[in-house]
Design an enzyme around this catalytic site. Structure first.
Site, PDB file in Angstrom:
ATOM      1  N   ASP A 176     -38.179 -19.970 -13.315  1.00  0.00           N
ATOM      2  CA  ASP A 176     -38.573 -21.229 -13.980  1.00  0.00           C
ATOM      3  C   ASP A 176     -37.410 -22.015 -14.598  1.00  0.00           C
ATOM      4  O   ASP A 176     -37.512 -22.461 -15.750  1.00  0.00           O
ATOM      5  CB  ASP A 176     -39.637 -20.944 -15.053  1.00  0.00           C
ATOM      6  CG  ASP A 176     -40.930 -20.407 -14.452  1.00  0.00           C
ATOM      7  OD1 ASP A 176     -40.969 -20.179 -13.231  1.00  0.00           O
ATOM      8  OD2 ASP A 176     -41.893 -20.219 -15.214  1.00  0.00           O
ATOM      9  N   LYS A 194     -46.126 -21.139  -8.868  1.00  0.00           N
ATOM     10  CA  LYS A 194     -47.173 -20.398  -9.583  1.00  0.00           C
ATOM     11  C   LYS A 194     -47.836 -21.298 -10.608  1.00  0.00           C
ATOM     12  O   LYS A 194     -47.266 -22.334 -10.987  1.00  0.00           O
ATOM     13  CB  LYS A 194     -46.559 -19.168 -10.267  1.00  0.00           C
ATOM     14  CG  LYS A 194     -45.517 -19.537 -11.309  1.00  0.00           C
ATOM     15  CD  LYS A 194     -44.772 -18.311 -11.789  1.00  0.00           C
ATOM     16  CE  LYS A 194     -43.769 -18.677 -12.865  1.00  0.00           C
ATOM     17  NZ  LYS A 194     -44.377 -19.208 -14.103  1.00  0.00           N
ATOM     18  N   CYS A 199     -42.534 -15.983 -19.001  1.00  0.00           N
ATOM     19  CA  CYS A 199     -42.493 -15.813 -17.544  1.00  0.00           C
ATOM     20  C   CYS A 199     -41.491 -14.754 -17.104  1.00  0.00           C
ATOM     21  O   CYS A 199     -41.743 -14.017 -16.155  1.00  0.00           O
ATOM     22  CB  CYS A 199     -42.245 -17.159 -16.886  1.00  0.00           C
ATOM     23  SG  CYS A 199     -43.687 -18.234 -17.139  1.00  0.00           S
TER      24      CYS A 199
HETATM   25  C1  VGL Z   1     -43.655 -20.597 -19.269  1.00  0.00           C
HETATM   26  C2  VGL Z   1     -45.133 -21.078 -20.939  1.00  0.00           C
HETATM   27  C3  VGL Z   1     -45.915 -21.818 -20.052  1.00  0.00           C
HETATM   28  C4  VGL Z   1     -42.387 -19.904 -18.861  1.00  0.00           C
HETATM   29  C5  VGL Z   1     -44.420 -21.305 -18.374  1.00  0.00           C
HETATM   30  O1  VGL Z   1     -41.775 -20.287 -17.857  1.00  0.00           O
HETATM   31  O2  VGL Z   1     -41.977 -18.931 -19.562  1.00  0.00           O
HETATM   32  N1  VGL Z   1     -44.028 -20.485 -20.550  1.00  0.00           N
HETATM   33  N2  VGL Z   1     -45.555 -21.907 -18.779  1.00  0.00           N
END
Ligand code: VGL
Ligand code: ZN
Length: 377
Positions: A8, A106, A151
């Site tokens: 991410d 995702k 994540c």
């Molecule tokens: C994430 C919160 C919501 C992350 C993704 O990448 O850690 N955290 N969506």
């Protein structure tokens, strides 16, 4: 085969993004360097529809940071972030994308969130990442990215569960810390689950290390112009500085084939050398070794210092502990192969005693003098 998984690394988690992770962009140069050490690099991408159930805005009356129930699962509500085909969902512009083999998206189903890069939060659907890595014969998964406490954590936990030897490169990750301490607890949780926690410097060195000889427990390796011994499977070496209530230091003596002599040493041993105990806590290892070798149970183990005893020929770093509140519960002597003799030497004349021993043809490990320093200062 080793794979690096970039989790991410997207604009919305960077500075000025919708859900900024503190210093989220600071890890990108390091990650660009790390990518060069891996034959396979893949990335995950948080990729939500605007109707996603993790967005506070889609639950009138609820606020960010609140936890609700979403189709039977607890769900933290987040600001609108990483919406499909928006700039916020794109990778951070400083990230080198040229080596990324595959991208796994995702969080695409509005009804369920997906922190892990492998499965949604209910483990209902897979993203295909696990099968992909297995199809590439990947055995070791190295994880970097954002965010350590969400994540990254869930990706690492699933990776272990899928049977990958899993590594977290800690300084190439950053956490949200919704509550202070969340990131540190996430690292602990990963460690307890069997994730090995590494520094990027260890990965850089490890990747460049060429194995010249692989023995049962030890390797000879080359790193640049240096040739040295390296033990890949252990988590550390402990040496124990222990004095009895009568002010005697506990020393052990055994024949050491590499030097062809009897050697007087501090009680010491490897941590994480038994199968399945790679995560063995160093202080626990120190207690176990002291008991096995000397027959003394320590009520307390206090960290003293750590350092490399022979930085020119071995990668090993020894952690010194002081053992207190000793109780004699056995005779020691180590395991059957070790034939260890235990000495209790009065601190007051330990230096003179050691010199007599040396003159009689034994060798004294200089770490013993470090131990005496700690006991007598
Ligand atoms: C994430 C919160 C919501 C992350 C993704 O990448 O850690 N955290 N969506
Ligand atoms: Zn998300």
């Amino acid at each position: 085969m080793k794979a690096l998984v970039l989790v991410d690394l997207q604009n919305d988690f960077g500075p000025g993004g919708a859900l900024p992770v503190p210093e989220g962009d600071a890890i990108v140069p390091l990650i660009n360097q790390l990518q060069k050490q891996f034959q396979l690099v893949v990335a995950t991408q948080d990729w939500h529809p605007s109707t996603h159930g993790s967005f506070a805005a889609n639950h009138p009356g609820s606020k960010r940071g609140e936890t609700i129930q979403l189709n039977g699962l607890p769900q933290i509500l987040w600001p609108i972030h990483c919406v499909q085909n928006t700039p916020g969902a794109e990778f951070l512009h400083t990230l080198d994308r040229t080596g990324i083999e595959m991208i796994f998206q995702k969080g695409t189903d509005s009804g369920i969130d997906s922190y892990s890069g492998f499965f949604d939060n209910g483990h209902r659907k897979s993203t295909g990442l696990g099968d992909y890595l297995k199809s590439k014969s990947v055995e070791e998964v190295y994880i970097v990215g954002l965010a350590t406490d969400y994540c990254v954590k869930f990706t690492a936990l699933d990776s272990v569960q899928l049977g990958f030897k899993t590594f977290l490169i800690q300084d190439a990750c950053r956490g949200v810390d919704l509550k202070p301490g969340d990131t540190a607890s996430a690292v602990d949780e990963m460690r307890r689950a069997g994730v090995r926690i590494l520094k990027s410097s260890e990965v850089m060195a490890g990747a460049a290390m060429e194995v010249l000889y692989r023995g049962k427990h030890i390797q000879m390796v080359r790193l640049g112009n240096w040739e040295f011994a390296h033990r890949p499977e252990i988590s550390g070496i402990v040496a124990i500085v222990a004095a009895t209530a009568e002010d005697e230091i506990l020393l052990v003596e055994q024949f050491r084939p590499p030097v062809g002599k009897y050697v007087l040493e501090l009680p010491a041993g490897l941590a994480g050398d038994l199968a399945g105990s790679e995560k063995e806590d160093l202080a626990e290892a120190a207690k176990r070794e002291l008991l096995e070798e000397t027959g003394y149970q320590a009520g307390q183990m206090t960290l003293l210092t750590e350092g490399p005893p022979s930085a020119g020929i071995a990668s090993e770093v020894v952690t010194f502990f002081r053992a207190d509140h000793l109780r004699s519960v056995g005779c020691g002597g180590g395991d059957h192969s070790e034939n260890i003799i235990v000495h209790k030497v009065p601190l007051a004349n330990a230096v003179a005693w050691l010199e007599t021993q040396r003159q009689s043809g034994k060798l004294v490990d200089p770490k013993v003098f470090a131990g005496l320093f700690f006991l007598t200062k």
